[in-house]
Every structure is written in C-alpha cells, then in structure tokens.
Scaffold this motif. Structure first.
Motif, PDB file in Angstrom:
ATOM      1  N   PHE A 110       0.836  -1.208   0.000  1.00 14.56           N
ATOM      2  CA  PHE A 110       0.000   0.000   0.000  1.00 14.56           C
ATOM      3  C   PHE A 110       0.871   1.259   0.000  1.00 14.56           C
ATOM      4  N   GLY A 111       1.797   1.322   0.928  1.00 12.92           N
ATOM      5  CA  GLY A 111       2.665   2.499   1.036  1.00 12.92           C
ATOM      6  C   GLY A 111       3.559   2.649  -0.190  1.00 12.92           C
ATOM      7  N   ASP A 130       2.977   1.635  -3.223  1.00 19.93           N
ATOM      8  CA  ASP A 130       2.168   2.089  -4.358  1.00 19.93           C
ATOM      9  C   ASP A 130       1.887   3.589  -4.260  1.00 19.93           C
ATOM     10  N   LEU A 131       1.571   4.053  -3.061  1.00 18.63           N
ATOM     11  CA  LEU A 131       1.343   5.486  -2.833  1.00 18.63           C
ATOM     12  C   LEU A 131       2.539   6.303  -3.295  1.00 18.63           C
ATOM     13  N   ILE A 132       3.711   5.877  -2.877  1.00 22.57           N
ATOM     14  CA  ILE A 132       4.927   6.649  -3.142  1.00 22.57           C
ATOM     15  C   ILE A 132       5.294   6.610  -4.625  1.00 22.57           C
ATOM     16  N   ARG A 170       3.390   5.904  -7.263  1.00 20.93           N
ATOM     17  CA  ARG A 170       2.409   6.647  -8.055  1.00 20.93           C
ATOM     18  C   ARG A 170       2.638   8.146  -7.911  1.00 20.93           C
ATOM     19  N   GLY A 171       2.930   8.562  -6.679  1.00 22.35           N
ATOM     20  CA  GLY A 171       3.176   9.981  -6.437  1.00 22.35           C
ATOM     21  C   GLY A 171       4.368  10.486  -7.214  1.00 22.35           C
TER      22      GLY A 171
END
Lengths: 248, 248
Positions: A228-229, A231-233, A235-236
């Motif tokens: 989850f984390g 993917d967040l990073i 994608r960002g």
DNA sequence: ACCTGAACACCGTTCAAGT
DNA sequence: ACCTGAACACCGTTCAAGT
C-alpha cells in the motif's frame, strides 16, 4: 634473522616465558570483524552486536577491534554496507520503470529483513559505502529513465528510503522483542491479540472512529501494508513526470 | 499511634540515630519521574535519558524509579505520550480534510522536533497512551470524514505515521550528533559540506546518475523534503476515495 | 604495526534490608 | 508501601605496555 619461534611439541626451556600456548594469532582484519559482527546480528539482533561481544567471538578483547574500526558507529555502517552488497539492482527499462522501482524496493526490504533489525542503522544515515551507493544509483537511474526531474528524484529517493527503513524496522521490532527460546510467530500472535482486546475495550465516546474500526486496524497484514505504502509513493513520484519527458 | 517524629529544630537525643538530616522526602510520583525525564530529554537528547540520570536529577538512586515505572521502555513510552498531549488536533471539516490532515502532520512534526529525538520512541510502537490515541483518532476521523474507506484509512494512518517518525528522527539525528558546546547550525553546515565534496569526488563511471545530480541531492531543504513526502502520501490516500463517498 | 590487559566511567535491573 | 544501598552483569573507549 626473524625472532626464534618454538617448534611444535617442544616444551618451553627453563628461564623462557611460554608463548601463551597455541594462540593462533590469526590476523585480525576489518573484513573478519565485520563478518563476525554480522554473524552475531543474524543470530541475536543488532542490540547484541557490542564491541565486547564481537571481540569475544574473535577470541580477543574489545580493544583489539579499534585497530580496524574507529568505533561502534563505523562498525555498524560497515555492516550495513556489506549487507547492501546482496541487493540485486536492475538495468533500467524506461518502459516499465515504475514496476522496476517497486521490485527494487521489495528486494531491499527482503535483504534488510533477512538481517534482523539492520535497517535501524540506515535510519538517518547519509549513504557513503560503495554498495549502499550502488543501490541509490539504481533508484535514481530508474527514476531518471522514467523522466522524473532531477529535483524530484532527489527528494523521492529520500522519501522512499525513509519508508523502507521505517517499514523494515517496524517489521522486525516485534521479532526482536520475542523472548529468547520462544517461537516468534506464536509470540507475535499472542502479542497482537492483546492489542486487539485493548483497542476493543477503549472508551467509544473519546475514540468513536477508532473503536469503530478495530478489525481493520489490527489486521496485521505486513505485506499488504508495505505494498500500500509503496504504491502510494511510486504513483506519487510518477505524477511528477512531465508530459514531454514521459517515455514510450 | 503513629511513629513519633522529631520536632523541627530539635537535636537528635543521645542513642537515637539521626534521620538523615533534612532529606525532604519529596514524594516521588510517576508524573514527577516522567517530567524529569522530559527535562533531561529536552536538554541533552534521548540518549542521555538513563534511569540513573533521571534518578540523580530527582536526588535519589536508580532503584527508586522502579516503584513508579516498570523500566526504561515504559518510561520512554510515558514520555512520548506526555509529549503527544501538546499536539493540537482539529475538528474535521469534510470540505477540506486533506489540508487539515496535512496541517495535523505539520503539527505533529513541530511538537516532535521540539523534543529532540523523542520520535525514536514512536518508531515501531503500537500507540496505547491516551494522547497518542487522541492523535490517531483525529487522523482517522479526518480521513473518514473525507470518505476514505476503513481498510485504506487503517493502512494510511500507519504509512503516515512511519513517514512522520522517520522524518522527525532524520531531522534530529544530526542535531543529536553535534558535539556538546558547538553551535548545531554551524556544525550542520560543515558536516553537510563534507558530504557534498565526497559525492562530487565519486567515480562517475560507477555512479553516472548520482554524480550528475550532486547539487540536487545535497540541497538540504528539510521543510521542502517533508512537504514533498507529505503531499505524495495525502494525494495517494485521496485517490482511494470512492466517487460516491466523496464529500461536497 | 598490531595487539592486549587493565582501567575508567558508565549502563539497566534485582533484591534484601530498612523505615 | 515506598524507598534505598549494594551488587550483578553488562557497556564503549582509552592508554600504557608489550611483542
């Protein structure tokens, strides 16, 4: 003429001091010190890696290590860099740099976690060792291949590094807390169950939202949280790729 | 009949042992222990907070603390929760939950950094103290108000927490390294300058990307890096808001 | 040059004894 | 009940002395 040495099996002649039996005088080297330290780390965790303990493992006293290492901090950094040598880095493919960056992050996590709480050393450390720099180079190369601007890539390598360190430390801290001799998995289950009970017993008027999602909060899916984390990073980071620079 | 106590000003009669002069016997309490520990933390950093040091500051021996605190780990957790009491949390406004979440993150950062390297304690700790839980509740309330699903909010509070801890630790570790008596800012400049030189001197054939962006990598804009990571995470969380749940 | 023993100035925690 | 002194089993680092 070199100093005379007693021949094997011969007794010490009268009036001459014995040469401390069969002390093998195996040459200490920085490599041997670091390798021994990593063996202690793997067996008992970072806290057990003391100068005295490493020296003992090498059959000498703590003072002897200072000829090969400036102190405990340097020894820890050398350990981390040696561990980082096991991280396999990819050749950048601009078409799929995001998936490659995620895979590299997963590889770093795998190697860190396989050496207990070594990630603690990485926390707040500017990388200088050759292998740690190889890993940083690989991350930057992937982002640059993907068209991420330099200033963004520079900050992103830091954010990703913080995430990886924090995750690896978090993931091993309970393992490190397991009492010696107990099964880490069983201990972990038991330990986490107590927190579930504690959260469920919290006053709902003070913590209305929290008490309404105890199940979600205590569903300890480590891999899920990591993905989850990550993917967040990633994608960002990708959102900063300028249209003109996007590959493909 | 209570034990007889000597009246003020009276000398000790012959044959009776003196009561250790004017030892004020100021009642130790858990609160006093924790407050004293935080004073040592603020003055000299977390490493200086030892059981012996705190006891000394209270005019007693280390063993006396164990009546009010189960050990060093518990003392550290109590310190963190007391510090967390200073974090001001917002009342959720669904219209601007993202900005509120960012402001809360900035507030947490501010409070943590104002207490040296206290964030180290938070690393890998499941929050149980009342004030730490208040902060978690506030984060979850903001996300839920914004329409973030429960399972996402549960993971996000963890990711954001890891980021905040890692950032605060990273931000204070150099400060903590500053030799006593030296100006932290001057030391920091000097320290960072050495790394800039080191990176610039790296072999360009092994580290082509890295050596091509030394300026970007050593531009130590702490606040910029924090805002960058924070924006990444909050935008990522917001991307999980389902259309039907989006407020406004 | 490298290695060492001993010492210095610390740790966290336990426990029997005191009041 | 609370507090304490002393002890136990450790730390990292320095330094004079040895080979």
């Amino acid at each position: 003429m070199p100093t005379a040495r007693p021949e094997r099996g011969m007794p010490t002649p009268p009036g001459r001091r014995p040469r401390k039996a069969a002390a093998p005088r195996r040459q200490l080297t920085q490599e041997a010190v670091v390798e021994t330290a990593i063996r202690v780390l793997d067996a008992e965790g970072l806290e057990a890696v003391t100068m005295r303990r490493v020296a003992q493992e090498l059959g000498t006293g703590p003072a002897s290590l200072y000829a090969h290492v400036s102190g405990k901090d340097e020894l820890r950094e050398l350990m981390l860099d040696r561990v980082a040598a096991d991280i396999r880095v990819p050749v950048p493919d601009p078409e799929r740099w995001q998936e490659q960056l995620k895979d590299l992050a997963r590889e770093i996590r795998r190697v860190y976690i396989s050496h207990r709480d070594i990630a603690m050393v990485s926390m707040g450390l500017i990388p200088t060792g050759p292998h740690l720099l190889d890993v940083a180079e690989a991350q930057l190369a992937l982002m640059r291949a993907g068209g991420v601007p330099k200033n963004i890539a520079a900050m992103a390598v830091d954010t990703l590094g913080m995430f990886l360190d924090a995750d690896a430390v978090e993931g091993t801290i309970y393992y490190a807390k397991t009492p010696a001799g107990e099964d880490p998995h069983a201990f972990f289950e038991e330990y986490f169950g107590q927190f579930r009970e504690y959260f469920a017993a919290l006053p709902a008027d003070r913590y209305p939202v929290l008490t309404g999602m105890v199940r979600e909060l205590t569903d300890a899916d480590d891999d899920g949280r990591f993905e989850f984390g990550l993917d967040l990073i990633v994608r960002g980071i990708a959102s900063y790729v300028e249209d003109g620079e996007r590959p493909g």
